[in-house]
Every structure is written in C-alpha cells, then in structure tokens.
Design a protein around this motif. Structure first.
Motif, PDB file in Angstrom:
ATOM      1  N   LEU A  50      13.467  27.664   4.356  1.00 39.24           N
ATOM      2  CA  LEU A  50      14.755  27.558   3.665  1.00 39.24           C
ATOM      3  C   LEU A  50      14.574  27.140   2.208  1.00 39.24           C
ATOM      4  CD1 LEU A  50      17.816  27.880   4.210  1.00 39.24           C
ATOM      5  CD2 LEU A  50      17.896  25.417   4.633  1.00 39.24           C
ATOM      6  N   THR A  51      13.471  26.471   1.900  1.00 35.53           N
ATOM      7  CA  THR A  51      13.209  26.060   0.516  1.00 35.53           C
ATOM      8  C   THR A  51      12.997  27.266  -0.410  1.00 35.53           C
ATOM      9  OG1 THR A  51      10.850  25.826   1.017  1.00 35.53           O
ATOM     10  CG2 THR A  51      12.230  23.853   1.219  1.00 35.53           C
ATOM     11  N   GLU A  52      12.766  28.444   0.169  1.00 34.20           N
ATOM     12  CA  GLU A  52      12.571  29.648  -0.641  1.00 34.20           C
ATOM     13  C   GLU A  52      13.883  30.192  -1.208  1.00 34.20           C
ATOM     14  OE1 GLU A  52      10.575  32.584   1.698  1.00 34.20           O
ATOM     15  OE2 GLU A  52       9.054  31.163   2.435  1.00 34.20           O
ATOM     16  N   VAL A  53      15.013  29.728  -0.654  1.00 38.93           N
ATOM     17  CA  VAL A  53      16.318  30.241  -1.072  1.00 38.93           C
ATOM     18  C   VAL A  53      16.779  29.528  -2.336  1.00 38.93           C
ATOM     19  CG1 VAL A  53      18.734  30.589  -0.398  1.00 38.93           C
ATOM     20  CG2 VAL A  53      16.918  30.748   1.326  1.00 38.93           C
ATOM     21  N   ASP A  54      17.260  30.327  -3.292  1.00 39.72           N
ATOM     22  CA  ASP A  54      17.839  29.774  -4.518  1.00 39.72           C
ATOM     23  C   ASP A  54      19.310  29.464  -4.255  1.00 39.72           C
ATOM     24  OD1 ASP A  54      18.791  29.134  -7.001  1.00 39.72           O
ATOM     25  OD2 ASP A  54      18.407  31.097  -7.908  1.00 39.72           O
ATOM     26  N   PHE A  55      19.629  28.183  -4.095  1.00 41.13           N
ATOM     27  CA  PHE A  55      20.997  27.776  -3.807  1.00 41.13           C
ATOM     28  C   PHE A  55      21.775  27.364  -5.065  1.00 41.13           C
ATOM     29  CE2 PHE A  55      19.313  27.061   0.569  1.00 41.13           C
ATOM     30  CZ  PHE A  55      20.264  27.798   1.264  1.00 41.13           C
ATOM     31  N   MET A 110      15.893  33.871  12.325  1.00 43.08           N
ATOM     32  CA  MET A 110      15.924  32.981  11.172  1.00 43.08           C
ATOM     33  C   MET A 110      15.158  33.529   9.967  1.00 43.08           C
ATOM     34  SD  MET A 110      17.830  30.341  11.243  1.00 43.08           S
ATOM     35  CE  MET A 110      18.851  29.397  12.383  1.00 43.08           C
ATOM     36  N   ASP A 111      14.056  34.208  10.218  1.00 45.52           N
ATOM     37  CA  ASP A 111      13.320  34.781   9.089  1.00 45.52           C
ATOM     38  C   ASP A 111      14.154  35.840   8.381  1.00 45.52           C
ATOM     39  OD1 ASP A 111      11.035  33.238   9.235  1.00 45.52           O
ATOM     40  OD2 ASP A 111      10.021  34.589  10.629  1.00 45.52           O
ATOM     41  N   GLY A 112      14.795  36.709   9.175  1.00 49.30           N
ATOM     42  CA  GLY A 112      15.661  37.725   8.584  1.00 49.30           C
ATOM     43  C   GLY A 112      16.856  37.115   7.886  1.00 49.30           C
ATOM     44  N   PHE A 113      17.402  36.048   8.470  1.00 46.17           N
ATOM     45  CA  PHE A 113      18.545  35.338   7.907  1.00 46.17           C
ATOM     46  C   PHE A 113      18.178  34.768   6.540  1.00 46.17           C
ATOM     47  CE2 PHE A 113      22.029  32.050   9.292  1.00 46.17           C
ATOM     48  CZ  PHE A 113      22.755  32.361   8.159  1.00 46.17           C
ATOM     49  N   ILE A 114      17.031  34.115   6.461  1.00 46.71           N
ATOM     50  CA  ILE A 114      16.597  33.515   5.203  1.00 46.71           C
ATOM     51  C   ILE A 114      16.326  34.588   4.154  1.00 46.71           C
ATOM     52  CG2 ILE A 114      14.698  32.236   4.126  1.00 46.71           C
ATOM     53  CD1 ILE A 114      14.669  30.485   6.676  1.00 46.71           C
ATOM     54  N   THR A 116      25.822  23.737  14.363  1.00 52.34           N
ATOM     55  CA  THR A 116      24.527  24.168  14.890  1.00 52.34           C
ATOM     56  C   THR A 116      23.858  25.194  13.985  1.00 52.34           C
ATOM     57  OG1 THR A 116      25.727  25.746  16.276  1.00 52.34           O
ATOM     58  CG2 THR A 116      25.075  23.670  17.295  1.00 52.34           C
ATOM     59  N   LEU A 117      24.642  25.999  13.294  1.00 48.86           N
ATOM     60  CA  LEU A 117      24.081  26.988  12.373  1.00 48.86           C
ATOM     61  C   LEU A 117      23.438  26.286  11.174  1.00 48.86           C
ATOM     62  CD1 LEU A 117      23.810  30.041  11.754  1.00 48.86           C
ATOM     63  CD2 LEU A 117      25.916  29.833  10.437  1.00 48.86           C
ATOM     64  N   TYR A 118      24.153  25.313  10.615  1.00 51.55           N
ATOM     65  CA  TYR A 118      23.578  24.553   9.507  1.00 51.55           C
ATOM     66  C   TYR A 118      22.305  23.826   9.952  1.00 51.55           C
ATOM     67  CZ  TYR A 118      27.741  25.184   6.553  1.00 51.55           C
ATOM     68  OH  TYR A 118      28.737  25.712   5.768  1.00 51.55           O
ATOM     69  N   LEU A 138      18.444  24.283   8.542  1.00 53.39           N
ATOM     70  CA  LEU A 138      17.731  23.152   7.963  1.00 53.39           C
ATOM     71  C   LEU A 138      16.398  22.888   8.663  1.00 53.39           C
ATOM     72  CD1 LEU A 138      20.794  20.804   7.437  1.00 53.39           C
ATOM     73  CD2 LEU A 138      19.291  21.681   5.624  1.00 53.39           C
ATOM     74  N   ALA A 139      16.258  23.366   9.886  1.00 51.11           N
ATOM     75  CA  ALA A 139      15.004  23.184  10.624  1.00 51.11           C
ATOM     76  C   ALA A 139      13.935  24.186  10.209  1.00 51.11           C
ATOM     77  CB  ALA A 139      15.264  23.291  12.129  1.00 51.11           C
ATOM     78  N   GLN A 140      14.296  25.148   9.343  1.00 51.53           N
ATOM     79  CA  GLN A 140      13.357  26.192   8.938  1.00 51.53           C
ATOM     80  C   GLN A 140      12.641  25.798   7.643  1.00 51.53           C
ATOM     81  OE1 GLN A 140      12.964  28.804  11.107  1.00 51.53           O
ATOM     82  NE2 GLN A 140      14.465  27.589  12.267  1.00 51.53           N
ATOM     83  N   PRO A 141      11.330  25.662   7.665  1.00 50.19           N
ATOM     84  CA  PRO A 141      10.595  25.316   6.433  1.00 50.19           C
ATOM     85  C   PRO A 141      10.826  26.324   5.302  1.00 50.19           C
ATOM     86  CG  PRO A 141       9.186  25.068   8.360  1.00 50.19           C
ATOM     87  CD  PRO A 141      10.443  25.740   8.831  1.00 50.19           C
TER      88      PRO A 141
END
Length: 545
Positions: A309-314, A278-282, A298-300, A304-307
C-alpha cells in the motif's frame, strides 16, 4: 428527539438546515444533464479500458431503445440487474432507468433460493446477469414473468467482445449484451416522462421472516439524498475534477448513491471488480490516484495490512468515506497515518437511500460517531414504550425525511410495523446522541449481523439450517471478528440419534445461503437457553459465544 439538539452544531459548522433541490424531477433528467455537460470526460474506468460520458449516453440509449421496442417494457416494469463492478453495470443501470423501468439490484453471489424469491416477488420482466452467475439463474427460470435473459461479460460494452467467455449454455434463448446494444442502436428511444414519485429502485433487504423485502426507493428519495450529501460536503464535489475508486459493489445502496452523486458532477469512477485481489486492487489505486474513496471497516483494514500500500500516491486523496458497519478508531488512525485523511463515517440503510447521518466536511477529525442527521432529516430515539428516550439515553433510531422509502413492496403488514403512527421509520438500530447532536450507533435492536458491511439476518440462517433432517433446533448470533467485523456463529441441537457434524451442515447451508451468510463457526450443544414461554434467548447465547 427534535432537530434542536443538533441545530447549534449546524450553525457552528455552517450547514443549512434545509436542502436545496434542483429543478430535476427525476434522477434520469439529472443524469442526462451530466452526460451532456461532461461528454468528453471518462465516466467509469477499469485497468483494461474506460467509458466516457458520451459513450455511456450512446450505449444506455441503445439499451433503453431495445427494452422499449423489442421487449415492450412499460413505465414501472421491473428489470433485475445481477452484475458486479464492471463497465457494463452503469450502461445497464442507466439504460433501464431511461426506459422508465424500475431497477432491481441482485447480488451475483445469491443462491438459487435467494434469487428465486427476489425475481418472483418483484415480478421482473427481464434480468441482466453476469456470466459467472448464469448457472444459478438457470435453476430459477420457471418464473413466467421473466421474458428475457441478457448475459453480460467483462468486456467494454459496445466494443463487440462483451460476451466473450459467457457460461450460458444452460439458459435457452439467452441473449448477449452486445446483441442487445447492436439491435438497440438501430432503434429509436422514446423519452419517458417520469415524476418524482415514480419508483427508481427496488432495493432488497433482509427481514425478520428470513425473506428479503423490496424497499421502494423513488426518484425523489435519491434526489433528496444526493442533495443532502452535497449540503454537508460542498467542497468535495468539484465539477469535472473528482476521481472515485469504488470497491463496494454497485448493487449495494451505499456505493450506488455515492456513485450517482458524483456522476452528477462529472467524476471519473474507477470500478474494483474483485477487492479480494489485493495486488490488483493496489495496482488500480496506483493508476487511479483517487480523490474520493469509500469502504467498510474491513476493506480499510485489509488494505492497511498490505505492505505494498505504500506504493500508492495518496496525495490526491481528499475524502475517505466509511459506512456499512462501524469504523474502528484504530483503523481510522492507521488510515490517516498512511493517507493523510481520516475515515469520515455515516449511518444509513437501504430503506433511507441510504444516508441518515454523516460527519460533514467541517469536522476535521475522527469522531467515533456517524455525525449529524443530514439536512431535512429528523431523528428520534424511542424507548421500548415508544416514548422519546431521556437525554443521553439510548433508544431506537427512528427517521423521517425525504430520503425515507415509500415502503416495502407489496408488504402492508411489514409497512405497518416499520413506521410509527406519526410517520417515522423504525430502523431497528439503537443509538445515542452526544451533546453536539452527533449520532452514535451502540447496538442493534434487531439481531442483524454485519459481515464486511453486508447484512445477515439470523432467522434466515436458522431457517436454512432447520431444513436439515438431523437438526432439532438452532440459534444464530454474531461474534466479533478481526477480519470481517462480525462472523456468523450457529448453535445447534441435534435430533436424537443424529450424527450431524459441522462439515455436513456447512455443505447443506451453502445450498441455501450466499457465502458470507454461511456460519464461520458451528457449535453443537445439548440445549439452548429459553424463556419461560419457550423463546430462544439469543442474548444468553451471545454470552456463551
């Protein structure tokens, strides 16, 4: 069921009922045009490097030339590809197709038994195999039709280091992809004249016998499904602008079709080799800033369970696609809150290239359905007597359209059962239509279990378990699971005098099944519920679970 049910929705959403096919008669010609048009743009990318459309053109042409001149392949020969989401995958895929061959996707997590069946059934002439899977392949090389093994590493194809770290000592005369490309660059590729009806993919899918069957997908099937997707999502395909992030394996027809669609408009596709990291994914998502993202529920949920994820510019994200398993409303709501886009769900199968229905771009909120049948597709819901289900009532989803497979490879009996007398493909899924003609999946007629978007067929698990001498009988069912959607559960009756325990049986099953098919839970019981004729009643077992 007729198209009139969703005709009004088509009209209100501005969808043309019939697809407009391009001038290309093969997927290869469509991709060839993209390679020229977007030569300077990145086609596929990973954090360690990228592959431009021009480089993809050169490398795949070299591979095709090697296949034709060195291996002597002929139009229609089957070539297996057993690779994860690495930069070599598109090179190998396109090289195989440009040589006029049929690509046979194989899961790198296959066990010896699963891989052996697929290679033998398809009569594959060669296999491109990931370095981490060569130990499995080494145990199935008794197949005389398999003339060549090409090992592939993680490196950038053509850079001279794509074979580093290969674990192929157990395979005699194995070649490396770098060797193949170097030789192929000195050879001349002969363009192959392909027709729309030529086979493109043998996409293996599970069967009720426990042995997988090859769905025969033609160039016409995939071109039609690409056109159908473009018809319902026209503004989401900006030429030369889209950026994808693909975490679903490309050997899965869902990811493969979407990726091919976006290749035709010059998109850049960021490949996620290991979404469990997940870290590499993010970090990849931060770098890619995708406009299009696809995943299973399950992927979504996992993201969403990763804190972090807020670092990603969506802010660049315009489309989130869900498939493979039902998208949960709560997950879509959380994804919308995080990214600004809801998850747009569709329904499909390997046998339908895969898209049957989808929530078109004019729909602006989560519907808890799989949308309308895509243009050119007719869907009927049939009851147990083979008649059209009553309005609003559930029935087996049966599909007719240009994306439906030609049939199962060398399986005449299976084909006879898979299609109705008037040519509709029986999906085995149970659905309902709402008043707008939106299709909702409510159950599965077959007892298939979906684990993180991957199909698990109970008979296959039961057959593998039954090989253990301490087991008398067993039954496999799916149970709800917060992480994977469903989990495999096996109910077991021991043989008299047997002391079989869960750990021993799990170890046994790992010899025959990919990891996601191994039961998460094994329950020992004195007896299994059965019908008057002795048939095990899975519906009763589900009540116990």
């Amino acid at each position: 069921m007729t198209q009139s049910l969703w005709a009004a929705t088509y009209q209100s959403l501005g969808i043309v009922p019939r697809i407009e096919m391009g001038t290309e008669v093969s997927l290869v010609s469509a991709l060839d045009q993209a390679l020229l048009t977007y030569a300077g743009r990145a086609a596929f990318q990973v954090p360690q490097g990228k592959l431009s459309y021009a480089e993809l053109d050169r490398q795949s042409a070299a591979l095709a030339a090697w296949l034709q001149n060195q291996l002597g392949v002929q139009r229609g020969d089957r070539i297996a590809v057993m690779l994860p989401n690495i930069l070599a995958y598109p090179v190998v895929m396109l090289g195989v197709l440009r040589a006029g061959c049929v690509l046979v996707n194989a899961n790198p997590l296959y066990t010896v038994r699963e891989l052996e069946h697929q290679l033998h059934d398809a009569d594959c002439k060669a296999i491109f195999v990931y370095s981490g899977s060569t130990a499995t392949l080494a145990q199935v090389l008794r197949n005389p039709a398999l003339a060549s093994v090409i090992c592939v590493g993680d490196g950038l194809p053509g850079a001279g280091h794509g074979c580093l770290g290969l674990n192929d000592e157990q395979i005699d005369d194995a070649l490396h992809l770098e060797q193949v490309l170097a030789v192929g660059r000195q050879m001349q590729r002969t363009p192959v004249s392909l027709s729309a009806d030529d086979l493109l993919f043998l996409q293996y899918t599970g069967g009720t016998t426990g042995l997988s069957k090859g769905a025969m997908l033609s160039h016409a099937n995939l071109l039609a499904n690409i056109a159908q997707y473009k018809a319902v999502m026209p503004s989401m395909l900006r030429p030369g602008e889209e950026v994808l992030a693909t975490a679903i394996p490309l050997y899965h027809i869902f990811a493969l079709m979407v990726s091919l669609t976006y290749m035709t408009v010059g998109a850049t596709n960021w490949l996620v080799a290991n979404p469990r990291d997940m870290d590499g994914f993010i970090e990849l998502l931060k770098q890619a800033r995708p406009s299009v993202f696809m995943g299973v529920n399950t992927l979504y949920a996992g993201l969403l369970a990763q804190p972090r994820l807020t670092e990603v510019d969506f802010s660049y994200l315009r489309l989130s696609i869900g498939g493979g398993a039902a998208i949960q409303a709560a997950v879509s709501e959380r994804w919308l809150a995080m990214t600004g886009t809801f998850i747009r769900e569709g329904f499909g199968l390997s046998e339908t290239s895969p898209m049957v229905s989808f929530n078109p771009e004019a729909i602006t909120e989560f519907t808890a359905t799989t949308g309308v049948p895509v243009p050119g597709t007719d869907v009927r819901l049939l009851d147990d007597d083979g008649r059209n289900a009553a309005a609003g009532a559930p029935g087996e989803i049966c599909v007719k359209g240009p994306q439906v497979m030609q049939g199962y490879w060398r399986q005449p009996d299976a084909n006879a059962q898979a299609f109705t007398a008037d040519g509709y493909f029986r999906t085995g899924d149970i659905g309902t239509f709402d008043a707008r003609g939106l299709l909702k999946i409510v159950d599965r007629k077959k007892d298939m279990i979906i684990v993180s978007g991957f199909n698990v067929f109970p008979n296959e698990v039961e057959e593998a378990a039954s090989r253990h001498p301490g087991l008398l009988e067993c039954a496999c069912v799916g149970v709800p699971d917060d992480k994977t959607g469903e989990a495999v559960c096996l109910y077991v009756v021991r043989r008299v005098g047997s002391s079989l325990e869960e750990g021993e049986l799990s170890t046994h099953l790992r010899e025959y099944l990919a990891a996601y098919k191994v039961p998460r839970r094994i329950v020992f019981v004195a007896e299994l519920p059965k019908s008057g004729v002795g048939k095990i009643l899975r519906r009763k077992i589900r009540e116990l679970a």
